[in-house]
Design a protein around this motif. Structure first.
Motif, PDB file in Angstrom:
ATOM      1  N   ALA A   1     -13.315  28.763 -42.564  1.00 49.71           N
ATOM      2  CA  ALA A   1     -12.526  29.599 -43.464  1.00 49.71           C
ATOM      3  C   ALA A   1     -11.458  30.329 -42.649  1.00 49.71           C
ATOM      4  CB  ALA A   1     -13.421  30.587 -44.212  1.00 49.71           C
ATOM      5  N   MET A   2     -11.911  31.312 -41.857  1.00 48.67           N
ATOM      6  CA  MET A   2     -10.995  32.034 -40.977  1.00 48.67           C
ATOM      7  C   MET A   2     -11.756  32.412 -39.715  1.00 48.67           C
ATOM      8  SD  MET A   2      -8.736  35.437 -41.679  1.00 48.67           S
ATOM      9  CE  MET A   2      -7.356  35.828 -40.594  1.00 48.67           C
ATOM     10  N   PRO A   3     -11.871  31.493 -38.759  1.00 51.24           N
ATOM     11  CA  PRO A   3     -12.738  31.724 -37.598  1.00 51.24           C
ATOM     12  C   PRO A   3     -12.269  32.855 -36.708  1.00 51.24           C
ATOM     13  CG  PRO A   3     -11.464  29.704 -37.341  1.00 51.24           C
ATOM     14  CD  PRO A   3     -11.233  30.167 -38.733  1.00 51.24           C
ATOM     15  N   MET A   4     -13.198  33.770 -36.417  1.00 50.34           N
ATOM     16  CA  MET A   4     -12.907  34.889 -35.527  1.00 50.34           C
ATOM     17  C   MET A   4     -12.530  34.409 -34.129  1.00 50.34           C
ATOM     18  SD  MET A   4     -13.261  38.000 -36.814  1.00 50.34           S
ATOM     19  CE  MET A   4     -13.905  39.073 -35.531  1.00 50.34           C
ATOM     20  N   THR A   5     -13.142  33.316 -33.684  1.00 54.47           N
ATOM     21  CA  THR A   5     -12.924  32.858 -32.316  1.00 54.47           C
ATOM     22  C   THR A   5     -11.467  32.481 -32.069  1.00 54.47           C
ATOM     23  OG1 THR A   5     -13.696  30.674 -33.050  1.00 54.47           O
ATOM     24  CG2 THR A   5     -15.268  32.088 -31.897  1.00 54.47           C
ATOM     25  N   ILE A   6     -10.815  31.898 -33.073  1.00 53.79           N
ATOM     26  CA  ILE A   6      -9.394  31.561 -32.925  1.00 53.79           C
ATOM     27  C   ILE A   6      -8.569  32.830 -32.765  1.00 53.79           C
ATOM     28  CG2 ILE A   6      -7.362  30.707 -34.169  1.00 53.79           C
ATOM     29  CD1 ILE A   6      -8.965  28.413 -35.171  1.00 53.79           C
ATOM     30  N   LEU A   7      -8.856  33.838 -33.604  1.00 55.48           N
ATOM     31  CA  LEU A   7      -8.115  35.096 -33.516  1.00 55.48           C
ATOM     32  C   LEU A   7      -8.322  35.763 -32.160  1.00 55.48           C
ATOM     33  CD1 LEU A   7      -8.837  36.650 -37.045  1.00 55.48           C
ATOM     34  CD2 LEU A   7      -6.803  35.401 -36.315  1.00 55.48           C
ATOM     35  N   GLU A   8      -9.564  35.759 -31.669  1.00 53.00           N
ATOM     36  CA  GLU A   8      -9.854  36.379 -30.374  1.00 53.00           C
ATOM     37  C   GLU A   8      -9.124  35.654 -29.246  1.00 53.00           C
ATOM     38  OE1 GLU A   8     -14.294  38.268 -30.961  1.00 53.00           O
ATOM     39  OE2 GLU A   8     -14.126  36.103 -30.702  1.00 53.00           O
ATOM     40  N   ALA A   9      -9.094  34.320 -29.309  1.00 55.05           N
ATOM     41  CA  ALA A   9      -8.387  33.557 -28.281  1.00 55.05           C
ATOM     42  C   ALA A   9      -6.896  33.868 -28.304  1.00 55.05           C
ATOM     43  CB  ALA A   9      -8.625  32.061 -28.484  1.00 55.05           C
ATOM     44  N   MET A  10      -6.297  33.880 -29.485  1.00 52.72           N
ATOM     45  CA  MET A  10      -4.864  34.157 -29.601  1.00 52.72           C
ATOM     46  C   MET A  10      -4.528  35.567 -29.142  1.00 52.72           C
ATOM     47  SD  MET A  10      -3.874  32.319 -33.198  1.00 52.72           S
ATOM     48  CE  MET A  10      -3.575  30.552 -33.270  1.00 52.72           C
ATOM     49  N   ALA A  11      -5.394  36.528 -29.496  1.00 53.86           N
ATOM     50  CA  ALA A  11      -5.169  37.904 -29.061  1.00 53.86           C
ATOM     51  C   ALA A  11      -5.253  38.027 -27.552  1.00 53.86           C
ATOM     52  CB  ALA A  11      -6.188  38.834 -29.724  1.00 53.86           C
ATOM     53  N   ASN A  12      -5.951  37.087 -26.925  1.00 57.07           N
ATOM     54  CA  ASN A  12      -6.114  37.097 -25.477  1.00 57.07           C
ATOM     55  C   ASN A  12      -5.124  36.173 -24.776  1.00 57.07           C
ATOM     56  OD1 ASN A  12      -7.882  38.423 -23.559  1.00 57.07           O
ATOM     57  ND2 ASN A  12      -8.527  36.368 -22.957  1.00 57.07           N
ATOM     58  N   LYS A  13      -4.164  35.655 -25.554  1.00 53.15           N
ATOM     59  CA  LYS A  13      -3.131  34.733 -25.042  1.00 53.15           C
ATOM     60  C   LYS A  13      -3.739  33.473 -24.415  1.00 53.15           C
ATOM     61  CE  LYS A  13       0.976  37.560 -24.761  1.00 53.15           C
ATOM     62  NZ  LYS A  13       2.240  37.814 -24.031  1.00 53.15           N
ATOM     63  N   THR A  14      -4.784  32.976 -25.074  1.00 52.44           N
ATOM     64  CA  THR A  14      -5.372  31.698 -24.706  1.00 52.44           C
ATOM     65  C   THR A  14      -4.907  30.661 -25.719  1.00 52.44           C
ATOM     66  OG1 THR A  14      -7.345  32.823 -23.839  1.00 52.44           O
ATOM     67  CG2 THR A  14      -7.519  30.459 -24.265  1.00 52.44           C
ATOM     68  N   PRO A  15      -4.218  29.594 -25.305  1.00 52.93           N
ATOM     69  CA  PRO A  15      -3.739  28.589 -26.257  1.00 52.93           C
ATOM     70  C   PRO A  15      -4.891  27.917 -26.998  1.00 52.93           C
ATOM     71  CG  PRO A  15      -3.472  27.826 -23.998  1.00 52.93           C
ATOM     72  CD  PRO A  15      -3.857  29.267 -23.916  1.00 52.93           C
ATOM     73  N   VAL A  16      -4.643  27.520 -28.246  1.00 55.28           N
ATOM     74  CA  VAL A  16      -5.683  27.017 -29.132  1.00 55.28           C
ATOM     75  C   VAL A  16      -5.362  25.605 -29.604  1.00 55.28           C
ATOM     76  CG1 VAL A  16      -6.767  27.316 -31.400  1.00 55.28           C
ATOM     77  CG2 VAL A  16      -6.380  29.314 -29.932  1.00 55.28           C
ATOM     78  N   ILE A  17      -6.341  24.705 -29.451  1.00 51.63           N
ATOM     79  CA  ILE A  17      -6.313  23.384 -30.079  1.00 51.63           C
ATOM     80  C   ILE A  17      -7.460  23.366 -31.088  1.00 51.63           C
ATOM     81  CG2 ILE A  17      -6.529  20.892 -29.772  1.00 51.63           C
ATOM     82  CD1 ILE A  17      -5.653  21.232 -26.880  1.00 51.63           C
ATOM     83  N   CYS A  18      -7.162  23.096 -32.356  1.00 48.51           N
ATOM     84  CA  CYS A  18      -8.231  23.121 -33.352  1.00 48.51           C
ATOM     85  C   CYS A  18      -7.977  22.105 -34.455  1.00 48.51           C
ATOM     86  CB  CYS A  18      -8.390  24.511 -33.948  1.00 48.51           C
ATOM     87  SG  CYS A  18      -6.958  25.093 -34.859  1.00 48.51           S
ATOM     88  N   THR A  19      -9.054  21.723 -35.138  1.00 51.40           N
ATOM     89  CA  THR A  19      -8.931  20.820 -36.276  1.00 51.40           C
ATOM     90  C   THR A  19      -8.325  21.569 -37.464  1.00 51.40           C
ATOM     91  OG1 THR A  19     -11.276  21.321 -36.662  1.00 51.40           O
ATOM     92  CG2 THR A  19     -10.748  19.190 -35.678  1.00 51.40           C
ATOM     93  N   ASP A  20      -7.500  20.858 -38.204  1.00 53.73           N
ATOM     94  CA  ASP A  20      -6.814  21.436 -39.367  1.00 53.73           C
ATOM     95  C   ASP A  20      -7.717  21.255 -40.585  1.00 53.73           C
ATOM     96  OD1 ASP A  20      -5.090  22.394 -41.231  1.00 53.73           O
ATOM     97  OD2 ASP A  20      -3.540  20.875 -40.946  1.00 53.73           O
ATOM     98  N   VAL A  21      -8.646  22.190 -40.767  1.00 48.83           N
ATOM     99  CA  VAL A  21      -9.632  22.081 -41.848  1.00 48.83           C
ATOM    100  C   VAL A  21      -9.719  23.411 -42.592  1.00 48.83           C
ATOM    101  CG1 VAL A  21     -11.014  20.325 -40.675  1.00 48.83           C
ATOM    102  CG2 VAL A  21     -11.509  22.741 -40.263  1.00 48.83           C
TER     103      VAL A  21
END
Length: 363
Positions: A271-291
């Motif tokens: 739905a809206m994964p916290m882990t993606i937000l935490e990574a982005m807030a930490n300036k860690t690039p994100v690769i994820c499935t578009d689901v």
């Protein structure tokens, strides 16, 4: 205290939903409120993530239908006399009738996904039950656009009681410095089929097969869950034990992100994964499935989105994202700005406390 909020969860173990509750409690000190967590089961390891005193009560619900758990909760709510309850996902929605009978004035339910339900929300018996229980819910919260559409259009719950509240994370004052070369990859989450870590493992192995230089990289899988040993065996079968590490449950996620170059997510639904937000807030690039609801809150401007179940595309993207350049840095900065401006924990807390009909101290 009259402003008690009782959070009813199936468990309070490691997970994104539980992290939302931990953040909500931690960052609501500007309100006259006491939070109490009621866990149906005994896993309450996320309690360690809350730096404040908070009461945690284990209801010891038996598997399946357990009327005794309703009796226990009724007695507890009559004793605590909370201003509001907040249940989460399908596993706790049944307790709203009990809360109404106990006289709780504000009864909130939050869907952070379709946890305990059909991944696409197509279990008709569950949907009928949701519609029935919605009659006793005063506020129905969802965390993504796709859940909002599902609750309003498929479940046909009155949209006047449905509110979209995005998850929020703490924004570091000084995000980490981005490494020039990407060598350490990480994923954080419950080890479960819906997270599809097996796809990630296979894609990482395929990237190594395509480019032997990629074998110098490491993938750390953080989390625990029902398929831990299955993933462990799969890594061994593929001969990837030197490249892929199962780290188990960890409570120092910020430290792990600081030590990682790229964050990966391979779920078949989110739905809206916290882990993606935490990574982005930490300036860690994100690769994820578009689901699920992912592409409704982030885009290709902020992350690398790949097709679900597409191992080839996943491995190719891993090989493309090995070294920092201007285009990648622009995407990382855009992701940080997006989270800072729209998905801060302060905004999330304010929206939830408003639903509990509470105001900040001094207002």
């Amino acid at each position: 205290m009259s402003n008690r909020i009782v959070h009813i969860v199936y468990s309070f173990g490691c997970g994104g939903l539980e992290k939302v509750i931990a953040n909500l409690i931690t960052y609501s000190t500007q309100y006259d409120v006491e939070h109490i967590i009621v866990s149906l089961t005994g896993d309450v390891t996320m309690r360690e993530q809350i730096p404040l005193p908070v009461k945690v009560i284990i209801l010891d619900k038996r598997a399946g239908n357990d009327l005794i758990s309703h009796k226990k909760l009724y007695k507890l709510l009559k004793e605590l006399r909370p201003k509001a309850i907040n249940t989460y996902n399908f596993g706790t929605i049944e307790y709203h009738l009990t809360a109404k009978l106990a006289g709780v004035p504000v009864r909130v339910h939050s869907d952070h996904g379709r946890g305990g339900d059909h991944p696409q929300g197509k279990n008709q018996l569950h949907n009928l039950f949701r519609r029935f229980v919605a009659n006793f819910i005063t506020e129905y919260i969802v965390v993504s656009y796709d859940l909002y559409e599902w609750v309003c259009n498929s479940l046909k719950i009155n949209n006047r009681k449905v509110t979209l509240i995005f998850n929020g994370v703490d924004i570091p004052l000084k995000p980490k410095k981005i490494n020039k070369k990407f060598n350490t990859y990480v994923t954080v989450g419950r080890l479960d089929r819906i997270k599809n870590q097996q796809l990630m493992i296979e894609a990482f192995g395929e990237a190594i097969n395509k480019d032997e230089n990629f074998s110098n990289n490491v993938l750390n899988i953080v989390g625990d869950g029902p398929i831990y040993h299955q993933l462990e065996s799969h890594i061994k079968r593929l001969g990837l034990t030197q490249s892929i590490k199962l780290l188990g449950y960890r409570d120092n996620i910020t430290d792990i992100l600081n030590e990682s170059d790229v964050f990966l997510l391979s779920s078949v639904y989110e739905a809206m994964p916290m882990t993606i937000l935490e990574a982005m807030a930490n300036k860690t690039p994100v690769i994820c499935t578009d689901v699920g609801g992912i592409s409704q809150f982030i885009s290709e401007k902020e992350a690398w989105l790949i097709e679900s179940e597409n191992k080839e595309e996943f491995s190719n993207q891993l090989l493309e994202l090995v070294e920092l350049n201007e285009r990648i840095e622009q995407k990382i900065n855009a992701a940080f700005d997006l989270v800072k401006n729209h998905y801060s924990v302060e905004q999330m807390v304010q929206h939830y406390l408003n639903k509990y009909q509470l105001q900040k101290l001094g207002t």
